[in-house]
Write a protein that holds these residues in place. Structure first.
Motif, PDB file in Angstrom:
ATOM      1  N   LYS A 108      -0.452   6.614   0.419  1.00 34.12           N
ATOM      2  CA  LYS A 108      -0.966   5.282   0.759  1.00 34.12           C
ATOM      3  C   LYS A 108      -2.112   4.901  -0.165  1.00 34.12           C
ATOM      4  O   LYS A 108      -2.895   5.751  -0.579  1.00 34.12           O
ATOM      5  N   ALA A 109      -2.199   3.618  -0.438  1.00 28.76           N
ATOM      6  CA  ALA A 109      -3.333   3.078  -1.202  1.00 28.76           C
ATOM      7  C   ALA A 109      -4.557   3.065  -0.287  1.00 28.76           C
ATOM      8  O   ALA A 109      -4.407   2.922   0.929  1.00 28.76           O
ATOM      9  N   PRO A 110      -5.734   3.218  -0.833  1.00 27.10           N
ATOM     10  CA  PRO A 110      -6.051   3.423  -2.239  1.00 27.10           C
ATOM     11  C   PRO A 110      -5.734   4.861  -2.642  1.00 27.10           C
ATOM     12  O   PRO A 110      -5.951   5.801  -1.885  1.00 27.10           O
ATOM     13  N   PHE A 111      -5.206   5.015  -3.864  1.00 25.20           N
ATOM     14  CA  PHE A 111      -4.816   6.322  -4.380  1.00 25.20           C
ATOM     15  C   PHE A 111      -5.027   6.293  -5.885  1.00 25.20           C
ATOM     16  O   PHE A 111      -4.397   5.512  -6.592  1.00 25.20           O
ATOM     17  N   ARG A 112      -5.934   7.105  -6.394  1.00 26.79           N
ATOM     18  CA  ARG A 112      -6.305   7.066  -7.819  1.00 26.79           C
ATOM     19  C   ARG A 112      -5.321   7.747  -8.766  1.00 26.79           C
ATOM     20  O   ARG A 112      -5.079   7.245  -9.837  1.00 26.79           O
ATOM     21  N   PRO A 113      -4.763   8.912  -8.409  1.00 29.50           N
ATOM     22  CA  PRO A 113      -3.849   9.554  -9.368  1.00 29.50           C
ATOM     23  C   PRO A 113      -2.660   8.642  -9.698  1.00 29.50           C
ATOM     24  O   PRO A 113      -2.368   7.679  -8.991  1.00 29.50           O
ATOM     25  N   SER A 114      -1.948   8.978 -10.755  1.00 26.50           N
ATOM     26  CA  SER A 114      -0.800   8.190 -11.202  1.00 26.50           C
ATOM     27  C   SER A 114       0.235   8.057 -10.074  1.00 26.50           C
ATOM     28  O   SER A 114       0.488   9.022  -9.346  1.00 26.50           O
ATOM     29  N   HIS A 115       0.796   6.858  -9.965  1.00 28.59           N
ATOM     30  CA  HIS A 115       1.744   6.586  -8.881  1.00 28.59           C
ATOM     31  C   HIS A 115       2.626   5.391  -9.230  1.00 28.59           C
ATOM     32  O   HIS A 115       2.352   4.665 -10.170  1.00 28.59           O
TER      33      HIS A 115
ATOM     34  N   GLY B 153       0.789  -1.223   0.000  1.00 27.50           N
ATOM     35  CA  GLY B 153       0.000   0.000   0.000  1.00 27.50           C
ATOM     36  C   GLY B 153       0.820   1.271   0.000  1.00 27.50           C
ATOM     37  O   GLY B 153       0.259   2.360  -0.066  1.00 27.50           O
ATOM     38  N   MET B 154       2.155   1.144   0.051  1.00 30.86           N
ATOM     39  CA  MET B 154       2.999   2.336  -0.035  1.00 30.86           C
ATOM     40  C   MET B 154       3.192   2.670  -1.514  1.00 30.86           C
ATOM     41  O   MET B 154       3.611   1.820  -2.296  1.00 30.86           O
ATOM     42  N   LEU B 155       2.880   3.914  -1.869  1.00 34.21           N
ATOM     43  CA  LEU B 155       2.952   4.369  -3.258  1.00 34.21           C
ATOM     44  C   LEU B 155       3.704   5.693  -3.302  1.00 34.21           C
ATOM     45  O   LEU B 155       3.824   6.376  -2.293  1.00 34.21           O
ATOM     46  N   TRP B 156       4.186   6.055  -4.493  1.00 32.17           N
ATOM     47  CA  TRP B 156       4.847   7.352  -4.689  1.00 32.17           C
ATOM     48  C   TRP B 156       4.106   8.068  -5.809  1.00 32.17           C
ATOM     49  O   TRP B 156       4.064   7.588  -6.934  1.00 32.17           O
ATOM     50  N   CYS B 157       3.508   9.216  -5.502  1.00 31.54           N
ATOM     51  CA  CYS B 157       2.701   9.964  -6.462  1.00 31.54           C
ATOM     52  C   CYS B 157       3.572  10.588  -7.549  1.00 31.54           C
ATOM     53  O   CYS B 157       4.531  11.294  -7.247  1.00 31.54           O
ATOM     54  N   ASP B 158       3.226  10.307  -8.817  1.00 29.92           N
ATOM     55  CA  ASP B 158       3.947  10.927  -9.934  1.00 29.92           C
ATOM     56  C   ASP B 158       3.001  11.712 -10.855  1.00 29.92           C
ATOM     57  O   ASP B 158       3.307  11.956 -12.004  1.00 29.92           O
TER      58      ASP B 158
END
Length: 182
Positions: free
Chosen positions: A105-112, A88-93
């Protein structure tokens, strides 16, 4: 002789990344007396870094912190603050998102990007201060110092080294160590 080399490496606070001859996506990483091959961006290096251009920024970037894949056996010896990567760890790009170039953190809709990657690239992943402490849209995100793909395949703009070389470098890398891409 090895002790002398180690002493010089310890005194250095700059990791230099210079282009390797013959391939724009290959480089040599030098830290004191340690010199190792590396992969860099598929588009080579640039002074005008843009999101998605596939280039490694020509810049001096401080190492801020690091991540390690917690479910794979890796013993790291480093004075650098290292966080365990969890699901669930994401990096927003996504440049238009307020979380651009940040850990989310997930859930995250924008690109990542997924931090817990199946390919092992982020089993050890150091965050360099490219567009992190002072962010600007479209200047590039997730510029990390991480592990290579087999065959030193190009990165999307990061600097990547072999796991054995990362283990050699980590004991000398601390918060504030500068990665200088020439």
């Amino acid at each position: 002789m090895e002790k002398t080399r180690r002493s010089r490496a310890i005194q250095s606070t700059i990791i230099t990344v210079r282009p390797a001859p013959g391939q724009k996506s290959r480089a040599l990483v030098q830290f004191g007396a340690i010199v190792v091959p590396a992969a860099i961006g598929r588009s080579g290096r640039t002074v005008l870094k843009r999101e998605g251009d596939g280039a490694t920024p020509i810049a001096s970037m401080k190492v801020l912190s690091g991540f390690r894949r917690g479910d794979r056996p890796t013993r790291l010896q480093t004075p650098l603050p290292i966080r365990r990567i969890r699901g669930g760890m994401l990096w927003c790009d996504q440049p238009e998102d307020p979380n651009y170039n940040r850990l989310v953190k997930a859930p995250f809709r924008p690109s990542h990007e997924e931090m817990k990657r199946q390919d092992g690239l982020y089993d050890v992943c150091l965050v360099m201060d490219w567009n992190v402490t002072s962010r600007a849209r479209n200047r590039g995100s997730a510029i990390f110092f991480h592990l290579i793909k087999p065959g030193y395949e190009p990165t999307a703009g990061c600097v990547a080294v072999h796991p054995r070389d990362m283990r050699r470098l980590l004991p000398f890398i601390r918060k504030g160590t500068v990665v200088r891409v020439l």
